[in-house]
Design an enzyme around this catalytic site. Structure first.
Site, PDB file in Angstrom:
ATOM      1  N   SER A 125      70.752  90.266  39.279  1.00 53.39           N
ATOM      2  CA  SER A 125      70.471  91.612  39.781  1.00 53.39           C
ATOM      3  C   SER A 125      69.443  92.308  38.881  1.00 53.39           C
ATOM      4  O   SER A 125      68.419  92.812  39.352  1.00 53.39           O
ATOM      5  CB  SER A 125      71.785  92.409  39.822  1.00 53.39           C
ATOM      6  OG  SER A 125      71.544  93.766  40.028  1.00 53.39           O
TER       7      SER A 125
ATOM      8  N   ARG B 246      78.545  93.678  46.545  1.00 50.01           N
ATOM      9  CA  ARG B 246      79.353  93.475  45.330  1.00 50.01           C
ATOM     10  C   ARG B 246      80.190  94.710  45.036  1.00 50.01           C
ATOM     11  O   ARG B 246      81.339  94.620  44.606  1.00 50.01           O
ATOM     12  CB  ARG B 246      78.437  93.176  44.132  1.00 50.01           C
ATOM     13  CG  ARG B 246      77.809  91.781  44.183  1.00 50.01           C
ATOM     14  CD  ARG B 246      76.673  91.689  43.191  1.00 50.01           C
ATOM     15  NE  ARG B 246      77.097  91.918  41.835  1.00 50.01           N
ATOM     16  CZ  ARG B 246      76.301  92.426  40.877  1.00 50.01           C
ATOM     17  NH1 ARG B 246      75.053  92.748  41.135  1.00 50.01           N
ATOM     18  NH2 ARG B 246      76.754  92.600  39.657  1.00 50.01           N
TER      19      ARG B 246
HETATM   20  N1  URA Z   1      72.528  97.012  36.758  1.00 50.15           N
HETATM   21  C1  URA Z   1      72.000  96.359  37.796  1.00 50.15           C
HETATM   22  O1  URA Z   1      70.901  96.642  38.232  1.00 50.15           O
HETATM   23  N2  URA Z   1      72.727  95.371  38.361  1.00 50.15           N
HETATM   24  C2  URA Z   1      73.931  95.003  37.918  1.00 50.15           C
HETATM   25  O2  URA Z   1      74.530  94.090  38.463  1.00 50.15           O
HETATM   26  C3  URA Z   1      74.476  95.698  36.832  1.00 50.15           C
HETATM   27  C4  URA Z   1      73.746  96.711  36.255  1.00 50.15           C
END
Ligand code: URA
Length: 433
Positions: A183, A168
């Site tokens: 996530s 990403r």
């Molecule tokens: N923190 C995370 O662990 N993942 C994300 O996508 C954004 C913030």
């Protein structure tokens, strides 16, 4: 089942089934699906989104890509707090010792800096000797003994997130609500705490810039956590201004110490009290008003500060820096950015302030970069405060004098000074349970 068909289905705006989502994660993790196909699917998700059922399925599949933590031998209720990321956000360093000093168990796994935002692990590692890679059995022992231990994420925790996050990051698909939710929540659920308080940031320094998006993000995370049997609460707080005055690793630890001693900035103290009382409330310590008083008492009595010192000592850190913050190593160069005109600071682009700190050496440009723990900045004046032309507005700390000119320009560009404050944003927007 073919990955090609899954990509096409999402590209055309259709809903993916649970089986399709599981197929994608399972086969990506066994290297059957290449990065380029996953990148295409991430972009399709970025544009067409996912409904709540798909987002929950993706979260659970990512959680199940690794091990779930089981805290056999840990006595007491475990409560975690997680921020979606911000600038100057050192709340974990303050809130965790406050609640631990009241008997809540904080077995916390935190992250490193990400983009323009700082990370708790980098901040703690600015304390000489502080260890964040403690084996699980020792981690549990420390939590049982003193109620608190903060370590980095183990590599077996939601490994699908590690790979997807890296993709990403390079395919411009970070800012997607279902991808952010899965996530964060896959890691939180794998860490397996009993209760979780989410600090969802909103504004120019946050992943979600609008209150509408932050609310959506918070609601989905709370729902998924509840579905997995966790006691959840989300609080939406302002990230249209940096939190507190200090940005940068050891500078933030210093401000956390001041706050734990009751002498921190008003905004930071307020957000910490709100988060600590939410954690205590979820842990069954009473209503939020009672819990707030209890949290405040731990600051005024010095118990929260003593708990922080104990944690630093047990994790191998040099507590002399905490007891006297003058012992932190200092950056070689300081530079003062002066206010260009008189008036009120009505806006400071918070992402730009985070990037300014990064350019001074406080963050990474690439994953493998080293951090300069002493680098960062102090906002002598910040949003909604009055300044006089020529007054010290921001002090820069760096070992890279060549960065100063660019950083000064960035800060001046990021700042708007007007004759009056038209409307002031709240610090805490709402709670979602
Ligand atoms: N923190 C995370 O662990 N993942 C994300 O996508 C954004 C913030």
């Amino acid at each position: 089942m073919r990955m090609y068909d899954i990509i096409k289905k999402k590209r055309d705006g259709f809903e993916l089934s649970t089986e399709e989502i599981n197929f994608f994660i399972k086969n990506y993790m066994s290297n059957e699906i290449p990065d380029y196909q996953v990148s295409a699917l991430l972009m399709a998700i970025y544009y067409n989104g996912m409904n709540n059922r798909e987002t929950a399925d993706l979260t659970f599949a990512m959680r199940d890509s690794g091990e779930m933590l089981h805290f056999e031998g840990l006595n007491g209720l475990r409560v975690d707090k997680h921020s979606t990321g911000g600038v100057g956000d050192k709340t974990s360093l303050i809130v965790a010792p406050i609640v631990a000093s009241l008997g809540v168990k904080v077995a916390k796994m935190s992250g490193r800096g990400l983009g323009h935002t700082g990370g708790t692990i980098d901040k703690l590692e600015s304390i000489k000797g502080f260890k964040t890679d403690i084996p699980l059995n020792q981690f549990i022992d420390i939590v049982n003994d003193i109620g608190i231990c903060i370590i980095g994420q183990t590599k077996d925790l939601a490994p699908a997130d590690k790979r997807l996050y890296a993709l990403r990051d390079v395919t411009a698909t970070v800012e997607s609500i279902p991808l952010v939710v899965s996530s964060i929540m896959s890691k939180k659920l794998a860490a397996n705490d009993d209760c979780v308080v989410l600090d969802v940031k909103t504004g120019s320094g946050a992943i979600c810039k609008t209150l509408e998006d932050s609310t959506k993000l918070a609601s989905i995370m709370v729902d998924i956590g509840k579905k997995a049997g966790k006691n959840m609460m989300a609080i939406i707080t302002d990230m249209d201004r940096p939190l507190g005055r200090n940005v940068g690793n050891s500078l933030e630890v210093i401000e956390a110490v001041q706050t734990l001693k009751g002498a921190g900035p008003e905004d930071l103290t307020e957000v910490c009290l709100v988060l600590a009382s939410a954690m205590l409330n979820l842990a069954g310590y009473g209503d939020t008003e009672t819990c707030r008083k209890m949290a405040m008492e731990q600051i005024t009595s010095g118990k929260a500060f003593e708990t922080f010192c104990k944690m630093v000592e047990r994790q191998g850190g040099d507590a002399s820096c905490i007891r006297d913050t003058n012992n932190f190593e200092k950056a070689k160069y300081t530079y003062t950015v002066l206010a260009p005109k008189s008036g009120y600071i009505t806006y400071m682009n918070t992402e730009d302030i985070g990037i300014a700190s990064l350019l001074l050496g406080a963050g990474r440009n690439k994953k493998e970069d080293n951090i300069d723990y002493s680098a960062g900045l102090i906002l002598n004046k910040k949003t909604y405060e009055k300044v006089e032309a020529g007054e010290a507005m921001v002090t820069l700390y760096t070992n890279k004098p060549e960065a100063i000119e660019q950083v000064e320009a960035k800060i001046l560009n990021a700042t708007i000074i007007e004759d009056e404050i038209k409307d002031e944003r709240p610090l805490v927007f709402k709670t979602i349970i």
